[in-house]
Structures are given as structure tokens and as C-alpha cells.
Design a protein around this motif. Sequence first.
Motif, PDB file in Angstrom:
ATOM      1  N   ARG A  19       0.842  -1.204   0.000  1.00 33.10           N
ATOM      2  CA  ARG A  19       0.000   0.000   0.000  1.00 33.10           C
ATOM      3  C   ARG A  19       0.877   1.253   0.000  1.00 33.10           C
ATOM      4  NH1 ARG A  19      -3.440   2.958   3.844  1.00 33.10           N
ATOM      5  NH2 ARG A  19      -5.506   3.277   2.957  1.00 33.10           N
ATOM      6  N   PRO A  20       1.486   1.565  -1.125  1.00 36.66           N
ATOM      7  CA  PRO A  20       2.262   2.796  -1.194  1.00 36.66           C
ATOM      8  C   PRO A  20       1.379   4.023  -0.976  1.00 36.66           C
ATOM      9  CG  PRO A  20       2.772   1.374  -3.048  1.00 36.66           C
ATOM     10  CD  PRO A  20       1.570   0.798  -2.373  1.00 36.66           C
ATOM     11  N   SER A  21       1.973   5.048  -0.376  1.00 34.45           N
ATOM     12  CA  SER A  21       1.255   6.291  -0.185  1.00 34.45           C
ATOM     13  C   SER A  21       2.162   7.457  -0.551  1.00 34.45           C
ATOM     14  CB  SER A  21       0.753   6.421   1.251  1.00 34.45           C
ATOM     15  OG  SER A  21       1.835   6.453   2.155  1.00 34.45           O
ATOM     16  N   ARG A  38       4.998   4.249 -12.760  1.00 34.28           N
ATOM     17  CA  ARG A  38       6.037   3.317 -12.329  1.00 34.28           C
ATOM     18  C   ARG A  38       7.080   3.194 -13.420  1.00 34.28           C
ATOM     19  NH1 ARG A  38       2.698  -2.461 -12.332  1.00 34.28           N
ATOM     20  NH2 ARG A  38       2.422  -2.629 -14.620  1.00 34.28           N
ATOM     21  N   GLN A  39       8.280   2.826 -12.977  1.00 35.23           N
ATOM     22  CA  GLN A  39       9.371   2.632 -13.924  1.00 35.23           C
ATOM     23  C   GLN A  39      10.282   1.528 -13.421  1.00 35.23           C
ATOM     24  OE1 GLN A  39      11.832   6.101 -14.721  1.00 35.23           O
ATOM     25  NE2 GLN A  39      12.336   5.323 -16.761  1.00 35.23           N
ATOM     26  N   SER A  40      10.583   0.595 -14.296  1.00 34.35           N
ATOM     27  CA  SER A  40      11.526  -0.469 -13.963  1.00 34.35           C
ATOM     28  C   SER A  40      12.749  -0.297 -14.858  1.00 34.35           C
ATOM     29  CB  SER A  40      10.884  -1.845 -14.151  1.00 34.35           C
ATOM     30  OG  SER A  40      10.296  -1.963 -15.420  1.00 34.35           O
ATOM     31  N   TYR A  93       7.714   3.246  -7.941  1.00 36.91           N
ATOM     32  CA  TYR A  93       6.413   3.875  -8.091  1.00 36.91           C
ATOM     33  C   TYR A  93       6.476   5.336  -7.648  1.00 36.91           C
ATOM     34  CZ  TYR A  93       4.220  -0.587  -9.120  1.00 36.91           C
ATOM     35  OH  TYR A  93       3.858  -1.771  -9.723  1.00 36.91           O
ATOM     36  N   TYR A  94       5.897   6.203  -8.479  1.00 34.19           N
ATOM     37  CA  TYR A  94       5.926   7.644  -8.244  1.00 34.19           C
ATOM     38  C   TYR A  94       4.511   8.207  -8.259  1.00 34.19           C
ATOM     39  CZ  TYR A  94      10.764   7.069  -9.899  1.00 34.19           C
ATOM     40  OH  TYR A  94      12.066   6.657 -10.088  1.00 34.19           O
ATOM     41  N   CYS A  95       4.252   9.172  -7.381  1.00 37.94           N
ATOM     42  CA  CYS A  95       2.996   9.910  -7.477  1.00 37.94           C
ATOM     43  C   CYS A  95       3.298  11.283  -8.073  1.00 37.94           C
ATOM     44  CB  CYS A  95       2.311  10.045  -6.124  1.00 37.94           C
ATOM     45  SG  CYS A  95       3.068  11.238  -5.009  1.00 37.94           S
ATOM     46  N   THR A  96       2.331  11.834  -8.767  1.00 38.93           N
ATOM     47  CA  THR A  96       2.557  13.120  -9.406  1.00 38.93           C
ATOM     48  C   THR A  96       1.242  13.793  -9.764  1.00 38.93           C
ATOM     49  OG1 THR A  96       3.591  14.212 -11.302  1.00 38.93           O
ATOM     50  CG2 THR A  96       2.692  12.018 -11.688  1.00 38.93           C
ATOM     51  N   PRO A  97       1.227  15.125  -9.698  1.00 32.72           N
ATOM     52  CA  PRO A  97       0.095  15.869 -10.248  1.00 32.72           C
ATOM     53  C   PRO A  97       0.350  16.228 -11.715  1.00 32.72           C
ATOM     54  CG  PRO A  97       1.494  17.360  -9.038  1.00 32.72           C
ATOM     55  CD  PRO A  97       2.125  15.988  -8.922  1.00 32.72           C
ATOM     56  N   GLY A  98       1.457  15.762 -12.225  1.00 32.41           N
ATOM     57  CA  GLY A  98       1.764  15.977 -13.636  1.00 32.41           C
ATOM     58  C   GLY A  98       2.942  16.887 -13.890  1.00 32.41           C
ATOM     59  N   VAL A  99       3.325  17.649 -12.892  1.00 25.85           N
ATOM     60  CA  VAL A  99       4.435  18.593 -13.071  1.00 25.85           C
ATOM     61  C   VAL A  99       5.569  18.259 -12.114  1.00 25.85           C
ATOM     62  CG1 VAL A  99       5.130  21.014 -12.915  1.00 25.85           C
ATOM     63  CG2 VAL A  99       2.870  20.414 -13.827  1.00 25.85           C
ATOM     64  N   TYR A 100       5.234  17.950 -10.891  1.00 29.88           N
ATOM     65  CA  TYR A 100       6.235  17.667  -9.871  1.00 29.88           C
ATOM     66  C   TYR A 100       6.375  16.167  -9.667  1.00 29.88           C
ATOM     67  CZ  TYR A 100       5.122  22.539  -8.914  1.00 29.88           C
ATOM     68  OH  TYR A 100       4.898  23.878  -9.033  1.00 29.88           O
ATOM     69  N   TRP A 101       7.579  15.750  -9.309  1.00 27.92           N
ATOM     70  CA  TRP A 101       7.882  14.339  -9.093  1.00 27.92           C
ATOM     71  C   TRP A 101       8.680  14.176  -7.802  1.00 27.92           C
ATOM     72  CZ3 TRP A 101       6.106  10.603 -12.492  1.00 27.92           C
ATOM     73  CH2 TRP A 101       5.573  11.072 -13.690  1.00 27.92           C
TER      74      TRP A 101
END
Length: 110
Positions: A19-21, A38-40, A93-101
Motif C-alpha cells: 500500500r504505497p502512499s 512506475r518505472q523499472s 512507483y511515483y505519485c505526481t500531479p503531472g508537473v512535480y515528481w
Amino acid sequence: QVQLVESGGGSVQAGGSLRPSCAPSGLSVSDFSMAWFRQSPGKEREAVAAIRRDDLTAYTDSVKGRFIISRDDATATLILQLNSLKTEDTARYYCTPGVYWGQGTQVTVS
């Protein structure tokens, strides 16, 4: 300044759950459409799940029925429930609003 901090990754066996947050600072997850990518190694970053401001969700085909994206407004976090994990889900796994990472959180499935 916007910062995105992902956590909750880990190592599990196939069929397990994680459960990533994501806890942003400088923006509210309730005010933006948010997504998990996500990126592998050796692969391009791919969109996994997204949630709009009106709570409409969307998933890439490979995770439909297994992953659930949600927001916890009480704690101002974005959550990605990962169920029935497969080895091919191994990625950062990354969360983003589309601009920030952020820096992402590693999920490893064996």
C-alpha cells in the motif's frame, strides 16, 4: 515549494499486497488530479492509475481489478493499494500531479 514523498513500498512474494502512499507538501491532493506512475530498469515510465478531482479513476489495463487509487483527505495523502501482485509489477512507483515528481518508492515482487 512542492515536494512529493512516496513511501510504503517493499518486497513481497507474488500474490501479496502493498500500500504505497504519497504525502505532498505545498499542494493538496484534493485540489489536483493525481496519478501514480512506475518505472523499472530499462523501461519507460508508465502511467498506472489516476484520480480526478471528482474522484473518477482510471487504470492501465495490466493493473485493472488489482490496484486501487484513492485519496485520504483526512491525512492529505494519495494511496495506491496493490493487490495480487505479480513479478512484472516490480518497479519504482511515483505519485505526481503531472508537473512535480518525488523520489518514488520501490516495489519488488518475487
